[in-house]
Scaffold this motif. Structure first.
Motif, PDB file in Angstrom:
ATOM      1  N   UNK A 291      41.205  11.912  33.423  1.00 22.72           N
ATOM      2  CA  UNK A 291      39.988  12.451  34.034  1.00 22.72           C
ATOM      3  C   UNK A 291      39.198  13.246  33.002  1.00 22.72           C
ATOM      4  N   UNK A 292      37.874  13.192  33.119  1.00 24.91           N
ATOM      5  CA  UNK A 292      37.017  13.953  32.199  1.00 24.91           C
ATOM      6  C   UNK A 292      35.740  14.346  32.931  1.00 24.91           C
ATOM      7  N   UNK A 293      35.239  15.543  32.635  1.00 20.41           N
ATOM      8  CA  UNK A 293      33.958  16.020  33.157  1.00 20.41           C
ATOM      9  C   UNK A 293      33.179  16.639  32.002  1.00 20.41           C
ATOM     10  N   UNK A 294      31.962  16.131  31.780  1.00 22.18           N
ATOM     11  CA  UNK A 294      31.123  16.626  30.693  1.00 22.18           C
ATOM     12  C   UNK A 294      29.862  17.318  31.180  1.00 22.18           C
ATOM     13  N   UNK A 295      29.886  17.830  32.419  1.00 23.04           N
ATOM     14  CA  UNK A 295      28.665  18.369  33.010  1.00 23.04           C
ATOM     15  C   UNK A 295      28.354  19.810  32.621  1.00 23.04           C
ATOM     16  N   UNK A 296      29.169  20.428  31.772  1.00 22.54           N
ATOM     17  CA  UNK A 296      28.880  21.776  31.274  1.00 22.54           C
ATOM     18  C   UNK A 296      28.858  21.738  29.751  1.00 22.54           C
ATOM     19  N   UNK A 297      28.747  22.890  29.134  1.00 18.82           N
ATOM     20  CA  UNK A 297      28.766  22.934  27.670  1.00 18.82           C
ATOM     21  C   UNK A 297      30.155  22.631  27.116  1.00 18.82           C
ATOM     22  N   UNK A 298      31.179  22.724  27.991  1.00 20.76           N
ATOM     23  CA  UNK A 298      32.541  22.371  27.605  1.00 20.76           C
ATOM     24  C   UNK A 298      32.895  20.991  28.154  1.00 20.76           C
ATOM     25  N   UNK A 299      33.972  20.412  27.613  1.00 22.60           N
ATOM     26  CA  UNK A 299      34.532  19.167  28.151  1.00 22.60           C
ATOM     27  C   UNK A 299      35.826  19.528  28.859  1.00 22.60           C
TER      28      UNK A 299
ATOM     29  N   UNK B  70      28.994  27.799  37.654  1.00 21.15           N
ATOM     30  CA  UNK B  70      29.050  28.854  36.650  1.00 21.15           C
ATOM     31  C   UNK B  70      29.331  30.183  37.339  1.00 21.15           C
ATOM     32  N   UNK B  71      30.005  31.074  36.645  1.00 19.18           N
ATOM     33  CA  UNK B  71      30.273  32.416  37.157  1.00 19.18           C
ATOM     34  C   UNK B  71      29.193  33.358  36.633  1.00 19.18           C
ATOM     35  N   UNK B  72      28.528  34.080  37.529  1.00 20.16           N
ATOM     36  CA  UNK B  72      27.487  35.042  37.142  1.00 20.16           C
ATOM     37  C   UNK B  72      26.394  34.395  36.304  1.00 20.16           C
ATOM     38  N   UNK B  73      26.096  33.113  36.627  1.00 18.30           N
ATOM     39  CA  UNK B  73      25.029  32.377  35.939  1.00 18.30           C
ATOM     40  C   UNK B  73      25.265  32.245  34.440  1.00 18.30           C
ATOM     41  N   UNK B  74      26.499  32.404  34.021  1.00 20.70           N
ATOM     42  CA  UNK B  74      26.846  32.230  32.612  1.00 20.70           C
ATOM     43  C   UNK B  74      27.540  30.880  32.452  1.00 20.70           C
TER      44      UNK B  74
END
Length: 433
Positions: free
Chosen positions: A117-125, A162-166
């Motif tokens: 499984x992989x998710x690339x929808x944030x700045x991290x993978x 995201x937590x606290x919009x970060x």
């Protein structure tokens, strides 16, 4: 042979004018030139590169794709004109764009077992692995966090919010063959490397392996599809009503966050085989795919399905996107990637079918900012990039040594994929118009 793709003295000429929406230095002169009619895409690309190079000594060769009347050219000019009934006597306007293909392949990020499984929808993978661990990667080979707690293979992962919009601090979800869904809080730490963290919430209620997880866009709930044929909906926050137990664990002198166990707040029932894929594109609507050969659309409030498409094949994966975020892409137990438009009345036949894979399709994902582009992965070991305007793949990524089990877009210009070769691969510098 003067230019790749044609032999100059054996073909008649056509008058061509190249146009583009690209900015300098990609703009070639728009004057009409005569070209052999047996030129293919490779030859046309060489011509445009020669034109651009003539006004720029520092020019580096760039692959291009070409469209005539909005349709990709995937044959010789002469064959294209004949197929479309276009006269070769008039000047042909050809639009060129940067080819949708990776310019760079990163070194593989190694895992201890299959990358499922992989998710690339944030700045991290975010990856899930058959060793039961989730991993967070900030770049190729750079693992910042290890998610430890499942007792069997992880089958699905997803960014919740995201937590606290970060964007550096995230809530993520994982589903596993151990029948649970777990929620985790990731906090970015400078120079973190393989930092082990535990889940803050474990969601129990499935009676068989969890196959897919997806988060509600407003992040209030997540849903999961399972081999028990059900789709469970879960709250992402603890409440007194659904908390079964809480506990605290100490790690060294540092006390970890309270962990809770939650039960499903509702269950969507209707599928008769494994629910292989769920997506949650709008707060009130969930889409699901199943081995019972159906794709369903569910109303979250009523728990009823508002669309039930019989596809005639086992479906492994779906995604919703494309024009007005209304098209359903799906792949399953044959090599064909299918696209349905449920807005069209009176028919459930696919609007598009792409058949370049040679084995089962394991993942399909629309690009986040394009109506036309999507990817697919397959047991044939390949990831393919598609544009709805042509039946041929724009690019074939053949970087895995075994089955590709999952794939996603990352950062808008990269593809991330995992496979039975225990590798996460990153193919980058892809130009999406």
């Amino acid at each position: 042979m003067d230019i790749d793709g044609y032999v100059e003295d054996t073909s008649r000429k056509v008058q061509v004018r190249f146009v583009t929406k690209l900015k300098p230095p990609f703009k070639a002169p728009t004057t009409s030139i005569a070209l052999p009619s047996n030129l293919t895409r490779m030859g046309l690309s060489a011509v445009v590169n020669n034109l651009l190079e003539s006004g720029n000594d520092d020019w580096k060769h760039e692959p291009f794709d070409f469209l005539i009347d909005g349709e990709f050219v995937r044959m010789s000019l002469e064959d294209f004109l004949l197929a479309k009934g276009i006269s070769a006597e008039k000047t042909l306007e050809i639009e060129y764009i940067r080819a949708v293909a990776p310019r760079k392949e990163e070194d593989p990020s190694l895992h201890d077992d299959w990358v499922s499984a992989v998710d690339g929808s944030s700045r991290f993978i975010l990856t899930g692995c058959y060793d039961g661990l989730g991993r967070v990667w900030e770049a190729a080979g750079v693992c910042t966090h290890v998610l430890e707690g499942h007792n069997d293979a992880i089958t699905s992962v997803g960014i919740v919010k995201s937590i606290d919009n970060e964007d550096t601090n995230l809530v993520v979800a994982t589903g596993s063959k151990d029948k649970t869904v777990k929620l985790w809080k990731l906090y970015a730490e400078p120079h973190a490397e393989n930092l082990k963290i535990g889940a803050y919430r474990t969601l129990r209620g499935h009676t068989a392996s969890v196959q897919s997880v997806a988060a509600q866009p407003n992040a209030i709930m997540v849903c999961s599809g399972s081999w028990d044929c059900r789709i469970n909906l879960w709250q992402t926050k603890s409440s007194e009503e659904d908390t079964v137990s809480t506990k605290k664990r100490k790690k060294g002198s540092k006390e970890e966050e309270t962990q809770s166990e939650g039960e499903a707040v509702s269950t969507l029932v209707g599928h008769t085989q494994c629910v292989s894929s769920v997506v949650w594109p709008e707060n009130g609507t969930i889409y699901s795919a199943s081995w019972d050969h159906s794709i369903r659309r569910w109303d979250v409030e009523t728990g009823k399905d508002t669309l039930n498409m019989f596809c005639g094949k086992v479906i492994n994966c779906i995604d919703v996107g494309g024009e007005s975020s209304a098209l359903i892409a799906g792949g399953g137990s044959d090599p064909i990637l299918r696209i349905w438009d449920p807005r069209k009345p009176g028919t459930l036949a696919p609007s598009f079918q792409f058949s370049s894979h040679t084995s089962w399709i394991t993942a399909c994902k629309w690009h986040g900012r394009s109506w036309f582009h999507l990817l697919s992965s397959s047991y044939d070991g390949k990831v393919m990039l598609w544009d709805l305007r042509t039946a041929w793949p724009l690019a074939i990524l053949d970087s895995h040594e075994d089955k590709v089990l999952c794939a996603d877009w990352w950062n808008g210009d990269s593809v991330v994929s995992g496979g039975a070769d225990s590798k996460l691969k990153i193919s980058s510098e892809i130009c999406i118009p």
